[in-house]
Design an enzyme around this catalytic site. Structure first.
Site, PDB file in Angstrom:
ATOM      1  N   LYS A 164       0.911  -1.205  -0.073  1.00 18.90           N
ATOM      2  CA  LYS A 164      -0.176   0.101   0.163  1.00 18.90           C
ATOM      3  C   LYS A 164       0.970   1.191  -0.008  1.00 18.90           C
ATOM      4  O   LYS A 164       0.818   2.321  -0.827  1.00 18.90           O
ATOM      5  CB  LYS A 164      -0.781   0.028   1.208  1.00 18.90           C
ATOM      6  CG  LYS A 164      -1.935  -1.087   1.345  1.00 18.90           C
ATOM      7  CD  LYS A 164      -2.898  -0.749   2.501  1.00 18.90           C
ATOM      8  CE  LYS A 164      -2.190  -1.038   3.660  1.00 18.90           C
ATOM      9  NZ  LYS A 164      -1.458  -2.257   4.158  1.00 18.90           N
ATOM     10  N   THR A 165       1.770   1.357   0.886  1.00 22.72           N
ATOM     11  CA  THR A 165       2.642   2.614   0.891  1.00 22.72           C
ATOM     12  C   THR A 165       3.557   2.747  -0.297  1.00 22.72           C
ATOM     13  O   THR A 165       3.727   3.763  -0.708  1.00 22.72           O
ATOM     14  CB  THR A 165       3.301   2.432   2.205  1.00 22.72           C
ATOM     15  OG1 THR A 165       2.606   2.282   3.440  1.00 22.72           O
ATOM     16  CG2 THR A 165       4.407   3.707   2.500  1.00 22.72           C
ATOM     17  N   ASP A 186      -2.108   7.835   3.642  1.00 24.25           N
ATOM     18  CA  ASP A 186      -1.675   6.200   4.282  1.00 24.25           C
ATOM     19  C   ASP A 186      -2.358   6.143   5.614  1.00 24.25           C
ATOM     20  O   ASP A 186      -2.619   7.019   6.137  1.00 24.25           O
ATOM     21  CB  ASP A 186      -0.141   6.533   4.328  1.00 24.25           C
ATOM     22  CG  ASP A 186       0.309   4.903   4.177  1.00 24.25           C
ATOM     23  OD1 ASP A 186      -0.398   3.940   4.205  1.00 24.25           O
ATOM     24  OD2 ASP A 186       1.602   4.678   4.136  1.00 24.25           O
ATOM     25  N   GLU A 187      -2.251   4.872   5.856  1.00 23.27           N
ATOM     26  CA  GLU A 187      -2.972   4.531   7.154  1.00 23.27           C
ATOM     27  C   GLU A 187      -4.338   4.903   7.515  1.00 23.27           C
ATOM     28  O   GLU A 187      -4.684   5.562   8.455  1.00 23.27           O
ATOM     29  CB  GLU A 187      -2.099   4.704   8.335  1.00 23.27           C
ATOM     30  CG  GLU A 187      -0.560   4.218   7.872  1.00 23.27           C
ATOM     31  CD  GLU A 187      -0.411   2.732   8.454  1.00 23.27           C
ATOM     32  OE1 GLU A 187      -1.485   1.972   8.676  1.00 23.27           O
ATOM     33  OE2 GLU A 187       0.763   2.344   8.206  1.00 23.27           O
ATOM     34  N   GLN A 228      -5.695  -3.296  10.538  1.00 26.82           N
ATOM     35  CA  GLN A 228      -4.786  -2.690  11.293  1.00 26.82           C
ATOM     36  C   GLN A 228      -5.086  -1.421  12.168  1.00 26.82           C
ATOM     37  O   GLN A 228      -4.148  -0.736  12.380  1.00 26.82           O
ATOM     38  CB  GLN A 228      -3.763  -2.401  10.394  1.00 26.82           C
ATOM     39  CG  GLN A 228      -2.938  -3.649   9.893  1.00 26.82           C
ATOM     40  CD  GLN A 228      -1.772  -3.245   8.993  1.00 26.82           C
ATOM     41  OE1 GLN A 228      -0.656  -2.811   9.715  1.00 26.82           O
ATOM     42  NE2 GLN A 228      -1.809  -3.515   7.731  1.00 26.82           N
ATOM     43  N   ARG A 236       4.740  -7.614  10.712  1.00 28.38           N
ATOM     44  CA  ARG A 236       5.867  -6.721  10.873  1.00 28.38           C
ATOM     45  C   ARG A 236       7.081  -7.590  10.463  1.00 28.38           C
ATOM     46  O   ARG A 236       8.172  -6.842   9.875  1.00 28.38           O
ATOM     47  CB  ARG A 236       6.253  -5.993  12.041  1.00 28.38           C
ATOM     48  CG  ARG A 236       5.396  -4.785  12.796  1.00 28.38           C
ATOM     49  CD  ARG A 236       4.859  -4.000  11.638  1.00 28.38           C
ATOM     50  NE  ARG A 236       3.664  -4.306  11.139  1.00 28.38           N
ATOM     51  CZ  ARG A 236       3.136  -3.911  10.011  1.00 28.38           C
ATOM     52  NH1 ARG A 236       3.876  -3.169   9.350  1.00 28.38           N
ATOM     53  NH2 ARG A 236       1.958  -4.188   9.620  1.00 28.38           N
TER      54      ARG A 236
HETATM   55  P1  ATP Z   1       1.557  -1.991   5.899  1.00 28.74           P
HETATM   56  O1  ATP Z   1       0.161  -2.571   5.827  1.00 28.74           O
HETATM   57  O2  ATP Z   1       2.244  -2.780   6.921  1.00 28.74           O
HETATM   58  O3  ATP Z   1       1.582  -0.602   6.103  1.00 28.74           O
HETATM   59  P2  ATP Z   1       2.178  -2.088   3.189  1.00 28.74           P
HETATM   60  O4  ATP Z   1       0.747  -2.519   2.569  1.00 28.74           O
HETATM   61  O5  ATP Z   1       2.139  -0.340   3.373  1.00 28.74           O
HETATM   62  O6  ATP Z   1       2.159  -2.644   4.929  1.00 28.74           O
HETATM   63  P3  ATP Z   1       4.671  -2.105   1.882  1.00 28.74           P
HETATM   64  O7  ATP Z   1       5.291  -1.476   3.086  1.00 28.74           O
HETATM   65  O8  ATP Z   1       4.285  -0.700   1.067  1.00 28.74           O
HETATM   66  O9  ATP Z   1       3.264  -2.533   2.303  1.00 28.74           O
HETATM   67  O10 ATP Z   1       5.399  -3.253   1.104  1.00 28.74           O
HETATM   68  C1  ATP Z   1       5.562  -4.072   1.988  1.00 28.74           C
HETATM   69  C2  ATP Z   1       7.137  -4.641   1.533  1.00 28.74           C
HETATM   70  O11 ATP Z   1       6.982  -5.376   0.083  1.00 28.74           O
HETATM   71  C3  ATP Z   1       7.987  -3.721   1.163  1.00 28.74           C
HETATM   72  O12 ATP Z   1       9.488  -4.350   1.254  1.00 28.74           O
HETATM   73  C4  ATP Z   1       7.762  -3.268  -0.425  1.00 28.74           C
HETATM   74  O13 ATP Z   1       9.064  -2.840  -0.811  1.00 28.74           O
HETATM   75  C5  ATP Z   1       7.554  -4.975  -0.768  1.00 28.74           C
HETATM   76  N1  ATP Z   1       6.832  -4.829  -2.122  1.00 28.74           N
HETATM   77  C6  ATP Z   1       5.598  -4.366  -2.286  1.00 28.74           C
HETATM   78  N2  ATP Z   1       5.261  -4.721  -3.504  1.00 28.74           N
HETATM   79  C7  ATP Z   1       6.151  -5.398  -4.261  1.00 28.74           C
HETATM   80  C8  ATP Z   1       6.341  -5.921  -5.559  1.00 28.74           C
HETATM   81  N3  ATP Z   1       5.301  -5.637  -6.333  1.00 28.74           N
HETATM   82  N4  ATP Z   1       7.559  -6.306  -5.612  1.00 28.74           N
HETATM   83  C9  ATP Z   1       8.464  -6.585  -4.833  1.00 28.74           C
HETATM   84  N5  ATP Z   1       8.373  -5.965  -3.377  1.00 28.74           N
HETATM   85  C10 ATP Z   1       7.210  -5.479  -3.188  1.00 28.74           C
HETATM   86 MG    MG Z   2       2.206   0.779   4.768  1.00 29.66          MG
END
Ligand code: ATP
Ligand code: MG
Length: 747
Positions: free
Chosen positions: A35-36, A220-221, A251, A623
């Protein structure tokens, strides 16, 4: 223009979200699904391909650290610095607006920000002026009331009291507090948000200006936004309908602070044209960690529902360790971190997460002893907290009256009518006669240079410290701390500060008693092996020759000042699960997995809060990238007393085939008759009991010349370096070097 690299390394759903048409979108997806990452890439994409000016972008993140990270990533994606874009938390953005438009906001130009402490103090003062009885009307509750109203966008004039005395009284406080803030030019955290919202409502031209400027909004969040934040965004977004929010209902962990999960559903109603995008592939964690997270969160009712998957490996099983007590738990965690580092990994890739700040003390002490660099995020280290420093300052005066810093610290804490001018006089006299402040104060108390009121106040302080000294003679260290906390007036002082903060301070003071009770200079010796070489505990005690109190104070000073690595150093990361939101680490420990601690006992009665605790656990589990350890202690000294908690229900809610129960390399035996098994697969204990190179074994009864009888419960090292932990009947648990301790086995 080459834009392909922005879409590289994104999956199809992510690409859809990043490169989709301009317009509102809701990205609803589980942890670690990118997402981020999508938000960051979306911004880069908009700037590069849609020609959107950074100046027209406003992005909201959850912490300042996340904001800095986001900016850095976008800059590296675009390979150029970006100026004019606003990225920050709701509070920092509101603050910035109010500084720029203080006049329109009806504020004084140099308005001051009140933090939670300042706010509480002001509320207290206001209530005193209103002659409200603090016992009946705790200030903390009033502050809580005020903040809640503000979070809902309500000023006193909007609130109806319906003749309810509770509302009526708090409303009266709210009004008077507001007046005091206006007069003094002060703004609390909730006020920042409310004022920023009112800035829109009361200044249509200003609003128009910002609506024209910030044509692209991203958040975000989103699941943790409260009502006023939502309203602020909604007004700013206006009819333009170009707001992208990303979030995960699973979350949402700030309900206790007014966050509304419902904002997610509301968003789709308020922005009906918004595209909804779901991301289901997780890139962060191994298959097993993910399955554990899915299994856990499934127990919650009323979810929007989503299942995460990964095409990565299952990875290792989730390790579960039952510590004999909290010290053993910490020791085990450190053993694992050391192993991790020996395998060539960095310390900063390891994180220890816990539910409550008070848990950090034992972990910190263990890290210090083993000389592992660590850093605590979002929260103060135990020995640095104000209430702890105050109690220690009294103890320092007991150890030696000439400790000026300690004297200054407590001269008027708790308040005893010694004003700044009197303290100045004491300081002056001390300097001119080259004596300590204590002596200067004694002279002043007996002389006639001050009005009798001040003189008496100083005399009272001196009397207090002297009487503490007398009362504590002959008591043990823990008893001494207890008496100091009680009779110095600190306890009563913090008792008055009701609500969560006051409660936390009291708990920390009780924790200080525990720290004193379990403080053992020999422990320090054992862990500091490399410093003291091969001296025996007795030898060390002889060369040092300090009272136990002095040793404890040194230990505390060391802990407050050192150990904490600086920002650039490679350190083990310590933080609460709340502050871990959005972050990821290859190795994660969730410590203190016990009923009452996590889920927190305060949440047990309300199903809603229990679910929030479970979401917090879900945040913790997700995490972890590669390895996840869950640890708990069979007995835990918390807030000054022993508790025997069952393992957290959350451990049981994780599919059991994903969990492997582990033992320490230095095998650990629990006293017979008490076992806290989570499942039937507890590793059988009984073999490996022999301690190599000694005639001892685990579970063995022994006697020691000084400490009497006890049971061997643990050991480390071997041969000449072997150390055993013995639970003595009278003296409690101690670590001893077998080579020196001369333990006699009892048949
Ligand atoms: P959270 O809910 O904990 O905030 P999130 O959904 O924001 O998580 P991110 O932090 O953006 O998730 O991504 C999680 C991890 O996966 C990061 O290390 C990111 O770089 C990696 N990632 C996300 N998408 C891809 C992709 N398509 N290919 C490779 N790595 C990815
Ligand atoms: Mg995130």
């Amino acid at each position: 223009m080459d834009v392909s690299h922005i879409l590289d390394s994104l999956n199809e759903a992510q690409r859809d979200a990043v490169a989709g048409p301009v317009g509102s979108a809701l990205i609803l997806a589980g942890a670690g699904s990118g997402k981020t990452r999508v938000l960051t890439h979306r911004i880069a994409w908009l700037i590069q391909t849609e020609g959107v000016s950074p100046y027209s972008i406003l992005a909201v993140t959850f912490t300042n650290r996340a904001a800095a990270e986001m900016r850095g990533r976008i800059e590296s994606l675009l390979a150029m610095p970006i100026r004019g874009m606003w990225v920050g938390t709701f509070h920092s953005i509101a603050h910035r607006l109010l500084r720029m438009h203080w006049q329109e906001a009806g504020l004084q130009q140099n308005f001051q920000i009140l933090d939670a402490d300042d706010q509480l103090r002001l509320v207290k003062r206001v209530m005193k002026n209103l002659n409200l009885d603090e016992k009946k009307w705790p200030a903390r509750q009033a502050a809580w009331f005020i903040n809640n109203q503000k979070d809902e966008g309500l000023r006193p004039k909007h609130i109806e009291d319906y003749g309810d005395i509770y509302i009526k009284t708090h409303l009266q406080v709210y009004r008077a507090y507001e007046e005091a803030c206006e007069r003094g030019g002060m703004v609390d955290f909730a006020e920042l948000l409310l004022r920023a919202h009112e800035l829109w409502l009361n200044n249509s031209r200003l609003l128009q200006h910002y609506q024209d400027r910030f044509t692209t909004l991203l958040v975000d969040e989103f699941q943790d936004t409260n009502s006023i934040q939502y309203a602020w965004l909604q007004v700013l977004a206006g009819d333009r309908d170009n707001i992208t929010v990303v979030g995960d209902d699973d979350q949402s962990i700030y309900g206790w602070r007014g966050a509304k999960i419902e904002n997610i559903q509301r968003f789709t109603k308020d922005f009906p044209k918004a595209r909804t995008i779901r991301l289901e592939q997780n890139y962060r964690s191994t298959g097993n960690i993910l399955k554990a997270a899915n299994g856990l969160i499934k127990q919650n009712a009323g979810r929007l529902g989503k299942e995460l998957w990964t095409d990565g490996n299952d990875g290792d099983l989730i390790k579960l360790y039952a510590g004999y007590n909290e010290i053993d738990e910490a020791r085990y965690i450190i053993e694992c971190v050391k192993q991790w580092s020996r395998e060539g990994n960095r310390f900063c890739d390891a994180a220890v997460l816990y539910r409550s700040n008070a848990q950090s003390r034992v972990l910190e002490e263990a890290l210090l002893r083993s000389r592992l660099p660590y850093r605590i995020y979002g929260g103060q280290r135990f020995f640095e907290r104000a209430e702890i420093r105050n109690a220690l300052a009294y103890m320092r005066l007991l150890a030696g009256r000439d400790a000026d810093a300690a004297f200054e610290r407590v001269v008027n804490t708790p308040t005893r009518g010694i004003g700044d001018r009197t303290v100045d006089q004491i300081r002056l006299l001390a300097r001119s006669k080259n004596i300590s402040m204590w002596r200067a104060a004694s002279a002043i108390a007996e002389g006639d240079s001050l009005p009798s009121r001040s003189r008496n106040a100083v005399g009272n302080l001196i009397g207090l410290v002297n009487s503490l000294d007398e009362t504590t003679r002959g008591t043990d260290l823990a008893g001494l701390v207890e008496i100091v906390v009680e009779q110095s007036g600190l306890k009563a002082y913090y008792e008055k500060e009701r609500g969560e903060r006051g409660q936390a301070r009291l708990e920390n003071l009780a924790e200080l008693v525990t720290a004193a009770r379990t403080f053992d200079p020999e422990d320090v010796f054992v862990f500091d092996n490399d410093v003291f070489g091969e001296q025996s505990p007795e030898e060390v005690a002889e060369t040092v020759e300090l009272s136990l109190l002095e040793q404890f104070l040194n230990h505390a000073a060391l802990e407050a000042g050192e150990g904490q690595g600086d920002a650039n150093q490679d350190c083990v990361q310590l933080m609460t699960m709340h502050s871990a939101k959005g972050l990821e680490f290859p190795l994660v420990f969730l410590a203190g997995m016990e009923e009452g601690l996590f889920p927190h006992r305060m949440s047990l009665e309300e199903p809603g809060r229990l679910e929030e605790e479970r979401r917090l656990c879900y945040v913790g589990v997700t995490r972890a990238m590669k390895q996840l350890y869950l640890t708990y202690a069979e007995t835990r000294r918390m807030h000054g007393s022993d508790t025997y908690n069952r393992p957290s229900r959350f451990v049981g809610e994780i599919p059991q085939e994903l969990i492997q129960e582990v033992r320490s390399q230095n095998s650990l035996v629990r006293p017979a008759g008490r076992s806290m098994r989570v499942s039937a697969r507890v590793s059988t204990i009984g073999k490996d009991l022999e301690i190599e190179g000694t005639d001892l074994k685990l579970g063995q009864r022994v006697t020691h010349a000084k400490f009497g009888e006890g049971v061997v419960v643990n050991y480390e090292g071997e041969g000449k370096q072997a150390r055993v932990q013995v639970n003595f009947v009278d003296e409690g648990s101690k670590w001893l070097m077998t080579a020196y301790a001369k333990l006699e086995p009892v048949p």
